[in-house]
Design an enzyme around this catalytic site. Structure first.
Site, PDB file in Angstrom:
ATOM      1  N   ASP A 245       0.845  -1.341  -0.098  1.00 62.55           N
ATOM      2  CA  ASP A 245       0.110   0.048  -0.193  1.00 62.55           C
ATOM      3  C   ASP A 245       0.849   1.225  -0.069  1.00 62.55           C
ATOM      4  OD1 ASP A 245      -1.962   1.568   0.167  1.00 62.55           O
ATOM      5  OD2 ASP A 245      -2.970   1.005   1.703  1.00 62.55           O
TER       6      ASP A 245
HETATM    7  C1  BGC Z   1      -4.713   3.325   0.051  1.00 57.47           C
HETATM    8  C2  BGC Z   1      -4.931   2.397  -1.164  1.00 57.47           C
HETATM    9  C3  BGC Z   1      -4.809   3.251  -2.606  1.00 57.47           C
HETATM   10  C4  BGC Z   1      -3.414   3.896  -2.298  1.00 57.47           C
HETATM   11  C5  BGC Z   1      -2.898   4.775  -3.755  1.00 57.47           C
HETATM   12  C6  BGC Z   1      -3.500   4.263  -0.185  1.00 57.47           C
HETATM   13  O1  BGC Z   1      -3.604   5.426   0.736  1.00 57.47           O
HETATM   14  O2  BGC Z   1      -4.875   2.846   1.435  1.00 57.47           O
HETATM   15  O3  BGC Z   1      -6.145   1.892  -1.051  1.00 57.47           O
HETATM   16  O4  BGC Z   1      -4.621   2.304  -3.487  1.00 57.47           O
HETATM   17  O5  BGC Z   1      -3.466   4.757  -1.319  1.00 57.47           O
HETATM   18  O6  BGC Z   1      -3.956   5.784  -3.729  1.00 57.47           O
END
Ligand code: BGC
Length: 780
Positions: A245
């Site tokens: 993530d």
């Molecule tokens: C989120 C993800 C997301 C990623 C990219 C993170 O903060 O938890 O779900 O895909 O950011 O935006």
């Protein structure tokens, strides 16, 4: 004369050759992003080695692609894309085919934009309705979440675009989301928090899995070998790439060793340096780097065919699909005296009250926020559809901050608009600030201002219909007596306005079913006192009892049960039947059967559904399994199958729901495997978890659970054993102890003594030195 030369095909990558030719630095560089959204390209100046970059983008209910000139991961305007209903809505469709179509449409928009991986779906469980990001997750039930997510992945990947199954795992709150440790016992993980991931991995092989921010039992998901390698790859057979993530990496070399292949966003070379240094220092095996680099190369390779064919997406068709999905997502919670659909023949003014009718809340905020290609509001759509006067009053300001005078004026205006109307449609819901990625909700209530407008309106007009917009359950109990009908609209995406208008006016019939329980009170929910944890830990003390499993176990009344949803017709159910095995032996074979084998039909459930009303409609047949007797504690019932059926008025159909062996299995922590315990299982067929329409019992042979006898086991295990029982009785013949075993009062206590310790008791005619022989004798 010219000849048409064929269009250049996609460039494919020779992964083993590339890997063999790369330096350690080059391989390590592949494991880090190049910016917020792209993998690192390699282009040697002499042209001897080239690896293109690929782009990923959010997800999950539409494409959020930052414009090409932006390198930030800001949440500003993205390239316009169709905003489909977020997961909270989409899950309520209980319709995998529809979800698959949505997936395919999103993939087409990715293809048009050169995006190779859509960052979704999110299959974290709705452990508490307070989780601020529940709108992005599908359900409180792992089977429903897994089935729908698999459909979405099928839809996207069927078009040559990848998905990222997220957030792996146990990321069920926003509070301290980047540091908290979810402390969960293994059986709960296996049966509740992992199965949705497992189903998607086994069935659809998502191109990527995104690891979660949080720790699981003290270890960051981004460097958790058991999670990322043992479970995900060795047990489930995952073949794709694990991406972090955004910002989830803590110890990069530890992550590489554990199975985290790609760090996102770019760490600016920091990760690459650490990986190279660790290999040089001998603390990280180069083979681990090779393995991760190979996975990045394979991802880049499999993205090439779609990148070679960038065709524009049909945004008009996608808007229609978004409407269809929104229509199927709304759940009709109550409908007294059939107040809905609005009677077209009845004249009179329609009053629409509520800012949300004019300013729709159609998605949640955070990384999933799509910049919609167009946006419909319910007020406009109702005005288009109704040949009657439609008066409007906002009733309240969406966000707090208005002074008392303004609040009172807005309310009074709403009362005047409602007073002589034939019907009042009151739009209520959660303001954007109440729920968002990044923080959790503090309570389950609607804003008090909205409730007081509803109360005031209901005092002058009893013909009130409430339409809700919210990304997760709100309590309805405090106010729903003021409404004759309640339509739970969740967040419905860009075409939600016309979808709601279609449902209210009867152009479409509601068919959504709750994918999460609506509790009566926050105090009834499973995680009271255990959400969101403290001092860096959240303890999943409720274990398996999440969602309806909790309310069932505690016999708690709920406002609306999991699976509930009404429509404009009536269904009659009859002739429930459950048959063991169809294309399998009569019962799972005790020695060869593995419960992981979800392709095999263990039991087939059949029921006849008849549309006994005057118009077409869709019913959802839900199958729950209840295990009346088990060696381990099991939830009262669990959803194990479902199927939707569309029926014309008067039409009748026999529908079947196959159940695999896993539908009956529990995770045995001692044996470290899924186990079906032989015996009777009750199959409950119903229209919700609390509206059962029929039952049937099946007998399954189950797995052979007899553990080999040892002297450490309680004497009772020996006495009950078909071979060892008579042998032991013979040895103890004539002793007081043998007689005492049968004593109703003392027997249970004595039989609980392990055989080895029993042998040390006075007057027991069996010595410890003889035990080894005895064990050998009974095992022979
Ligand atoms: C989120 C993800 C997301 C990623 C990219 C993170 O903060 O938890 O779900 O895909 O950011 O935006």
């Amino acid at each position: 004369m010219t000849t048409d030369s064929p269009a250049p095909g996609p460039t494919r990558l020779d992964v083993p050759a590339l890997l063999a030719a790369m330096t350690l630095e080059e391989k390590a560089s592949l494991l880090d992003g190049s910016d917020a959204w792209r993998t690192e390209p390699i282009a040697r100046p002499d042209g001897s080695l080239t690896v293109p970059a690929v782009m990923v983008a959010d997800g999950p209910h539409g494409l959020r692609k930052e414009p090409d000139d932006s390198e930030s991961m800001g949440l500003g305007d993205a390239v316009p894309a169709t905003c489909f209903p977020p997961a909270a809505g989409l899950a309520s469709t209980w319709d995998p085919e529809l979800v698959e179509q949505v997936g395919a449409a999103m993939a087409d928009e990715c293809r048009a934009e050169g995006v190779s991986v859509l960052l979704g779906p999110g299959v974290n469980m709705k452990r508490s309705p307070l989780c601020g990001r529940n709108f992005e997750y599908l359900s409180e039930d792992p089977f429903l979440a897994g089935t729908l997510a698999a459909a979405l992945v099928r839809g996207v990947q069927g078009r040559g675009v990848g998905t990222s199954l997220k957030h792996f795992a146990a990321n069920n709150q926003e509070t301290e989301r980047m540091t908290v440790s979810a402390d969960v016992d293994e059986r709960t993980l296996r049966e509740i928090y992992l199965p949705a991931f497992e189903r998607v991995v086994r069935q659809e092989q998502p191109w990527t899995v995104m690891c979660a921010y949080n720790k699981i039992n003290g270890v960051y998901a981004s460097q958790h070998p058991w999670l990322l390698t043992e479970v995900l790859r060795d047990q489930w057979g995952f073949e794709g790439l694990v991406v972090s993530d955004w910002g989830a990496v803590d110890d990069r070399p530890a992550g590489v060793a554990a199975g985290l292949d790609l760090e996102m966003p770019s760490s600016g070379g920091n990760g690459t340096r650490k990986v190279v240094d660790a290999v040089r220092a001998g603390t990280l095996a180069e083979a681990d780097v090779d393995r991760a680099a190979a996975r990045v190369l394979r991802l880049v390779d499999r993205a090439q065919p779609a990148l070679a064919e960038r065709t524009p997406a049909d945004l008009d068709a996608h808007h229609e699909l978004a409407r269809h999905a929104a229509t199927a997502s709304a759940v009709l919670l109550k409908n007294e005296d059939g107040i809905l659909p609005l009677d077209a023949d009845r004249g009179g003014r329609v009053a629409v009250v509520g800012e949300l009718a004019r300013t729709p809340r159609y998605q949640g905020s955070g990384s999933s926020q799509v910049n919609p290609t167009r946006l419909e509001d319910a007020l406009g759509a109702l005005r288009e559809r109704l040949a009657r006067e439609v008066a409007f009053a906002p009733g309240y300001a969406l966000e707090a901050g208005a002074d008392d005078e303004t609040v009172a004026a807005l309310r009074d205006e709403a009362v005047e608009v409602a007073r002589d109307a034939a019907v009042v449609l009151v739009f209520l819901g959660l303001p954007p600030s109440y729920e968002a990625e990044g923080y959790d909700r503090e309570h389950l209530e609607l804003p008090p201002q909205q409730v007081s407008v509803l109360e005031a309106v209901a005092q002058v007009n009893r013909e009130v219909v409430v339409v809700l917009s919210n990304g997760a359950a709100v309590t309805v109990h405090p106010w729903q007596r003021h409404a004759r009908a309640v339509l739970e609209g969740w967040l419905l995406g860009q075409a939600g306005g016309s979808a709601v208008a279609d449902l209210l006016t009867g152009r479409a019939a509601p068919s959504g079913r709750l994918a999460e329980t609506i509790p009566l009170r926050a105090a009834d929910t499973p995680t009271v006192g255990a959400f969101p944890g403290e001092r860096g830990h959240v303890r999943y003390g409720e274990g398996l009892l999440i969602g309806y499993r909790w309310y069932d176990a505690h016999e708690l009344p709920v406002a609306y049960p999991f699976g509930h949803g009404l429509t404009y017709t009536r269904f009659v159910w009859s002739d429930v039947e459950a048959t063991v095995g169809r294309d399998t032996p009569a019962a799972p074979d005790a020695t060869t059967h593995t419960a992981d084998d979800d392709a095999r039909v263990a039991v087939e459930v059949a029921v006849t559904v008849t549309n006994a009303g005057a118009r077409a409609g869709r019913e959802t047949v839900q199958v729950y399994v209840h295990d009346p007797r088990s060696a381990v504690h099991r939830p009262e019932q669990e959803l194990r199958g479902f199927v939707g059926v569309e029926l014309e008025a008067g039409e009748s159909r026999r529908v079947t729901v196959p159940l695999d062996a896993r539908a009956f299995a529990y995770w045995d922590v001692t044996l470290q495997r899924w186990v079906v315990e032989g015996g009777a299982f009750e199959i409950r067929v119903g229209a919700s978890s609390r509206d059962q329409r029929g039952r049937a019992v099946v007998e399954l042979a189950g797995d052979d659970l007899t553990a080999p006898l040892s002297a450490e086991q309680p004497t009772s295990a020996w006495l009950e054993h078909p071979v060892a029982g008579p042998v032991l009785r013979e040895r103890l013949a004539g002793s007081v102890m043998l007689r005492m075993f049968e004593d109703p009062q003392h027997g249970p206590m004595l039989r609980a003594i392990p055989l080895r310790r029993l042998s040390r008791f006075p007057d027991v005619p069996l010595r410890e030195e003889q035990l080894e022989d005895l064990v050998a004798e009974v095992r022979a």
